[in-house]
Design a protein around this motif. Structure first.
Motif, PDB file in Angstrom:
ATOM      1  N   PHE B  65       0.818  -1.213   0.000  1.00  9.55           N
ATOM      2  CA  PHE B  65       0.000   0.000   0.000  1.00  9.55           C
ATOM      3  C   PHE B  65       0.857   1.272   0.000  1.00  9.55           C
ATOM      4  CE2 PHE B  65      -3.215  -3.003   1.139  1.00  9.55           C
ATOM      5  CZ  PHE B  65      -4.381  -2.478   0.602  1.00  9.55           C
ATOM      6  N   SER B  66       2.147   1.100  -0.141  1.00 11.79           N
ATOM      7  CA  SER B  66       2.995   2.287  -0.189  1.00 11.79           C
ATOM      8  C   SER B  66       2.720   3.052  -1.484  1.00 11.79           C
ATOM      9  CB  SER B  66       4.469   1.885  -0.120  1.00 11.79           C
ATOM     10  OG  SER B  66       4.832   1.186  -1.285  1.00 11.79           O
ATOM     11  N   GLY B  67       3.095   4.296  -1.488  1.00 10.34           N
ATOM     12  CA  GLY B  67       2.834   5.138  -2.656  1.00 10.34           C
ATOM     13  C   GLY B  67       3.407   4.573  -3.947  1.00 10.34           C
ATOM     14  N   PRO B  68       4.691   4.252  -3.966  1.00 11.04           N
ATOM     15  CA  PRO B  68       5.262   3.716  -5.213  1.00 11.04           C
ATOM     16  C   PRO B  68       4.604   2.400  -5.645  1.00 11.04           C
ATOM     17  CG  PRO B  68       6.994   4.435  -3.729  1.00 11.04           C
ATOM     18  CD  PRO B  68       5.730   4.510  -2.954  1.00 11.04           C
ATOM     19  N   ALA B  69       4.316   1.538  -4.658  1.00 13.04           N
ATOM     20  CA  ALA B  69       3.704   0.250  -5.014  1.00 13.04           C
ATOM     21  C   ALA B  69       2.303   0.452  -5.589  1.00 13.04           C
ATOM     22  CB  ALA B  69       3.642  -0.660  -3.784  1.00 13.04           C
ATOM     23  N   GLN B  70       1.553   1.365  -4.981  1.00 11.13           N
ATOM     24  CA  GLN B  70       0.204   1.629  -5.487  1.00 11.13           C
ATOM     25  C   GLN B  70       0.260   2.279  -6.870  1.00 11.13           C
ATOM     26  OE1 GLN B  70      -3.202   1.214  -4.119  1.00 11.13           O
ATOM     27  NE2 GLN B  70      -1.972  -0.406  -3.227  1.00 11.13           N
ATOM     28  N   THR B  71       1.188   3.186  -7.042  1.00 11.90           N
ATOM     29  CA  THR B  71       1.312   3.845  -8.341  1.00 11.90           C
ATOM     30  C   THR B  71       1.648   2.828  -9.425  1.00 11.90           C
ATOM     31  OG1 THR B  71       2.057   5.872  -7.263  1.00 11.90           O
ATOM     32  CG2 THR B  71       2.539   5.638  -9.607  1.00 11.90           C
ATOM     33  N   GLN B  72       2.620   1.976  -9.115  1.00 13.51           N
ATOM     34  CA  GLN B  72       3.013   0.962 -10.089  1.00 13.51           C
ATOM     35  C   GLN B  72       1.876  -0.027 -10.328  1.00 13.51           C
ATOM     36  OE1 GLN B  72       5.931   0.862 -11.862  1.00 13.51           O
ATOM     37  NE2 GLN B  72       4.828  -0.714 -13.017  1.00 13.51           N
ATOM     38  N   GLY B  73       1.210  -0.419  -9.235  1.00 15.97           N
ATOM     39  CA  GLY B  73       0.106  -1.368  -9.370  1.00 15.97           C
ATOM     40  C   GLY B  73      -1.021  -0.811 -10.210  1.00 15.97           C
ATOM     41  N   LEU B  74      -1.321   0.477  -9.999  1.00 14.27           N
ATOM     42  CA  LEU B  74      -2.398   1.100 -10.780  1.00 14.27           C
ATOM     43  C   LEU B  74      -2.010   1.207 -12.247  1.00 14.27           C
ATOM     44  CD1 LEU B  74      -5.132   2.470 -10.828  1.00 14.27           C
ATOM     45  CD2 LEU B  74      -4.014   4.624 -10.245  1.00 14.27           C
ATOM     46  N   ALA B  75      -0.758   1.549 -12.484  1.00 12.90           N
ATOM     47  CA  ALA B  75      -0.303   1.641 -13.881  1.00 12.90           C
ATOM     48  C   ALA B  75      -0.399   0.276 -14.559  1.00 12.90           C
ATOM     49  CB  ALA B  75       1.137   2.162 -13.923  1.00 12.90           C
ATOM     50  N   ASP B  76       0.010  -0.759 -13.850  1.00 16.45           N
ATOM     51  CA  ASP B  76      -0.080  -2.114 -14.413  1.00 16.45           C
ATOM     52  C   ASP B  76      -1.535  -2.515 -14.639  1.00 16.45           C
ATOM     53  OD1 ASP B  76       2.648  -2.219 -14.275  1.00 16.45           O
ATOM     54  OD2 ASP B  76       2.718  -3.446 -12.449  1.00 16.45           O
ATOM     55  N   ALA B  77      -2.387  -2.147 -13.678  1.00 22.11           N
ATOM     56  CA  ALA B  77      -3.802  -2.505 -13.806  1.00 22.11           C
ATOM     57  C   ALA B  77      -4.431  -1.800 -14.997  1.00 22.11           C
ATOM     58  CB  ALA B  77      -4.545  -2.146 -12.520  1.00 22.11           C
ATOM     59  N   TYR B 134      -8.726   1.133 -12.108  1.00 27.19           N
ATOM     60  CA  TYR B 134      -8.904   1.448 -10.680  1.00 27.19           C
ATOM     61  C   TYR B 134      -9.657   0.315  -9.972  1.00 27.19           C
ATOM     62  CZ  TYR B 134      -7.300   6.213 -11.484  1.00 27.19           C
ATOM     63  OH  TYR B 134      -6.532   7.301 -11.791  1.00 27.19           O
ATOM     64  N   ASP B 135     -10.665  -0.203 -10.647  1.00 27.50           N
ATOM     65  CA  ASP B 135     -11.400  -1.326 -10.054  1.00 27.50           C
ATOM     66  C   ASP B 135     -10.483  -2.529  -9.870  1.00 27.50           C
ATOM     67  OD1 ASP B 135     -13.724   0.072  -9.907  1.00 27.50           O
ATOM     68  OD2 ASP B 135     -14.506  -0.648 -11.823  1.00 27.50           O
ATOM     69  N   ARG B 136      -9.703  -2.782 -10.915  1.00 27.72           N
ATOM     70  CA  ARG B 136      -8.799  -3.930 -10.838  1.00 27.72           C
ATOM     71  C   ARG B 136      -7.803  -3.775  -9.704  1.00 27.72           C
ATOM     72  NH1 ARG B 136      -5.905  -6.709 -16.038  1.00 27.72           N
ATOM     73  NH2 ARG B 136      -8.094  -7.036 -16.518  1.00 27.72           N
ATOM     74  N   GLN B 137      -7.275  -2.557  -9.562  1.00 28.44           N
ATOM     75  CA  GLN B 137      -6.323  -2.293  -8.477  1.00 28.44           C
ATOM     76  C   GLN B 137      -7.003  -2.437  -7.123  1.00 28.44           C
ATOM     77  OE1 GLN B 137      -3.286  -2.060  -8.292  1.00 28.44           O
ATOM     78  NE2 GLN B 137      -2.635  -0.750  -6.601  1.00 28.44           N
ATOM     79  N   GLY B 138      -8.231  -1.927  -7.026  1.00 29.43           N
ATOM     80  CA  GLY B 138      -8.970  -2.057  -5.769  1.00 29.43           C
ATOM     81  C   GLY B 138      -9.220  -3.504  -5.414  1.00 29.43           C
ATOM     82  N   THR B 139      -9.550  -4.298  -6.406  1.00 29.30           N
ATOM     83  CA  THR B 139      -9.755  -5.723  -6.156  1.00 29.30           C
ATOM     84  C   THR B 139      -8.472  -6.372  -5.647  1.00 29.30           C
ATOM     85  OG1 THR B 139     -11.454  -5.860  -7.855  1.00 29.30           O
ATOM     86  CG2 THR B 139     -10.388  -7.921  -7.209  1.00 29.30           C
ATOM     87  N   GLN B 140      -7.359  -6.018  -6.285  1.00 29.07           N
ATOM     88  CA  GLN B 140      -6.084  -6.597  -5.858  1.00 29.07           C
ATOM     89  C   GLN B 140      -5.743  -6.182  -4.438  1.00 29.07           C
ATOM     90  OE1 GLN B 140      -4.308  -8.905  -7.676  1.00 29.07           O
ATOM     91  NE2 GLN B 140      -3.377  -9.095  -5.656  1.00 29.07           N
ATOM     92  N   ASP B 141      -6.049  -4.937  -4.105  1.00 30.50           N
ATOM     93  CA  ASP B 141      -5.803  -4.472  -2.731  1.00 30.50           C
ATOM     94  C   ASP B 141      -6.630  -5.273  -1.730  1.00 30.50           C
ATOM     95  OD1 ASP B 141      -3.987  -2.593  -3.531  1.00 30.50           O
ATOM     96  OD2 ASP B 141      -5.397  -0.918  -3.526  1.00 30.50           O
ATOM     97  N   ARG B 142      -7.893  -5.480  -2.076  1.00 30.62           N
ATOM     98  CA  ARG B 142      -8.753  -6.234  -1.148  1.00 30.62           C
ATOM     99  C   ARG B 142      -8.273  -7.680  -1.006  1.00 30.62           C
ATOM    100  NH1 ARG B 142     -12.548  -2.933  -3.619  1.00 30.62           N
ATOM    101  NH2 ARG B 142     -12.987  -4.435  -5.258  1.00 30.62           N
TER     102      ARG B 142
END
Lengths: 206, 227
Positions: B65-77, B134-142
């Motif tokens: 959930f760190s900033g860089p990880a979320q940014t990268q995860g969202l970009a990938d998603a 964003y949905d995909r990233q949210g799902t991955q976070d959950r």
């Protein structure tokens, strides 16, 4: 020097037994979790990719078929009016293509959403089994539960077929073609233009 | 005031006996306390292990959930969703023109129409991918949270199960560490008492003990401590 004549004191090993039982319980839970993880190993990325493909394989042909019929109707409508090669016909065809593209986009997005939902459902089921395993601390029972849950997850969901995607577009195309057919003859238009040649009988009362 | 050497010696023996008894009692108490403390520290060590495991899991999910990880995860998603949507776009849309009756101008116009539709479709697919990313990233976070929650629940279960044994382990450890008195102190005290009694010119009740002829022992007050 020890004059203890009562013999050696008995040792209470109840705590040792309890600790051993607790370690056995923890081992059973860990073993049960291993059984659950093993059962859920089929839910790998390839499984979910296949689900996504199954989703699109179900909906794409429906969209393709509807598009094919809509295109055919569009062609017939304009061909009957002799305006198939017209700019309005191409414009309507462009609109149809856009709708078709949007429909396919939406199918892909819905497939991804459905896949996310399935992933969440799988994860929830796994959590439930973990909880049950901890409660039962019985690996064999947990493995049975995992197998049952996997069976329910692999049951095909109930998906609705696509609704009419291009009906509105084709109707408007047909209306356009009908309107062209029923338009006023050339030269009559000027009599119906607002304020044309001062021939109107109406007056604006301020 | 004057005490004879025998009285002094037996009094000293009695004192030593008391000291021995007290020492043995203290040693036993110390052993019981040490055993209870060891049970507690052993449990704390186990709890430290659980805490470290929990921290490892928590730190792992927190890093996701760190900033860089979320940014990268969202970009990938976004990229993944966009690619999936673009990959589902139609590639063959046919024609509305009638084969032999279409003029070259009409064919060219239709080609432009199709080309424009494909271009716009690609742009909209990318835009939709950016949105659904964003949905995909949210799902991955959950899912990540659920995974870490499962691990933490398990460790918490183990921790509570282990901690619940501590009261029993403390009690049992204390009981097992209890050292019964050797009897030496009591023996010395007895010898001291008897010697003192004798030093006081009392009569040992040997017959009352073995022959049951004299029931009463002389009271201590009959001794002549103060000569």
């Amino acid at each position: 020097m020890c004059l203890n004549l009562g013999g050696s004191q008995p040792v209470d090993n109840s705590a040792e037994i309890a600790r051993q039982k607790e370690q056995e319980r923890q081992s059973r839970i860990a073993s049960g979790q291993g059984a659950i993880d093993n059962a859920f190993s089929i839910f790998d990325p390839a499984y979910f990719d296949q689900f996504t493909k199954s989703y699109t394989d179900y909906y794409n042909p429906q969209a393709d078929e509807q598009f094919g019929k809509a295109r055919q109707n569009l062609r017939y409508d304009f061909a009957r009016k002799g305006t198939l090669n017209s700019t309005p016909a191409q414009s309507k065809f462009g609109d149809l293509l856009n709708s078709y593209s949007d429909a396919r986009d939406q199918i892909a997005a819905n497939a991804a959403s459905a896949t996310d939902g399935l992933r969440g459902q799988v994860s929830q089921n796994k959590s439930s089994l973990y909880n049950q395993n901890a409660a039962a601390a019985d690996p064999s029972a947990a493995a049975v539960g995992a197998a049952g849950s996997v069976g329910s997850l692999t049951t095909a969901p109930n998906f609705s077929p696509l609704a009419d995607l291009f009906g509105g577009l084709i109707n408007s195309g047909a209306s356009y073609a009908a309107g062209r057919q029923n338009r006023l003859p050339a030269g009559y238009d000027q009599y119906f233009q607002p304020g044309a040649s001062g021939r109107g009988t109406g007056r604006v009362i301020s | 005031m004057c005490l004879d050497p025998l009285s002094l010696a037996t009094m000293a023996i009695g004192g030593i006996g008391s000291a021995v008894s007290a020492s043995e009692r203290n040693a036993s108490n110390r052993a019981m306390v040490d055993a209870r403390n060891k049970a507690t520290t052993d449990e704390f060590a186990r709890q430290d292990g659980y805490q470290q495991q929990s921290s490892g899991i928590f730190d792992g999910v927190l890093n996701k959930f760190s900033g860089p990880a979320q940014t990268q995860g969202l970009a990938d998603a976004k990229a993944g969703a966009g690619a999936a949507i673009r990959g589902n776009q139609p590639t063959n849309v046919g024609s509305i023109l009638l084969g032999g009756a279409a003029s070259p101008q009409a064919v060219a116009a239709q080609d432009n129409t199709i080309s424009d539709a494909f271009a716009r479709g690609g742009e909209r697919a990318t835009a939709l991918g950016n949105l659904t990313g964003y949905d995909r990233q949210g799902t991955q976070d959950r899912l990540n949270l659920t995974d870490s929650g499962r691990g933490l629940d398990t460790i918490s279960n183990f921790s509570q199960g282990s901690a619940s044994l501590l009261p029993l382990e403390r009690e049992v450890a204390g009981n097992n560490a209890y050292k019964p008195p050797s009897g030496l102190g009591d023996l010395l005290s007895f010898v001291g008492n008897v010697g003192s009694f004798k030093g006081g010119e009392g009569t040992l009740p040997t017959k009352s003990i073995f022959g049951a002829q004299k029931a009463a022992l002389p009271a201590l007050s009959t001794g002549r401590w103060f000569g």
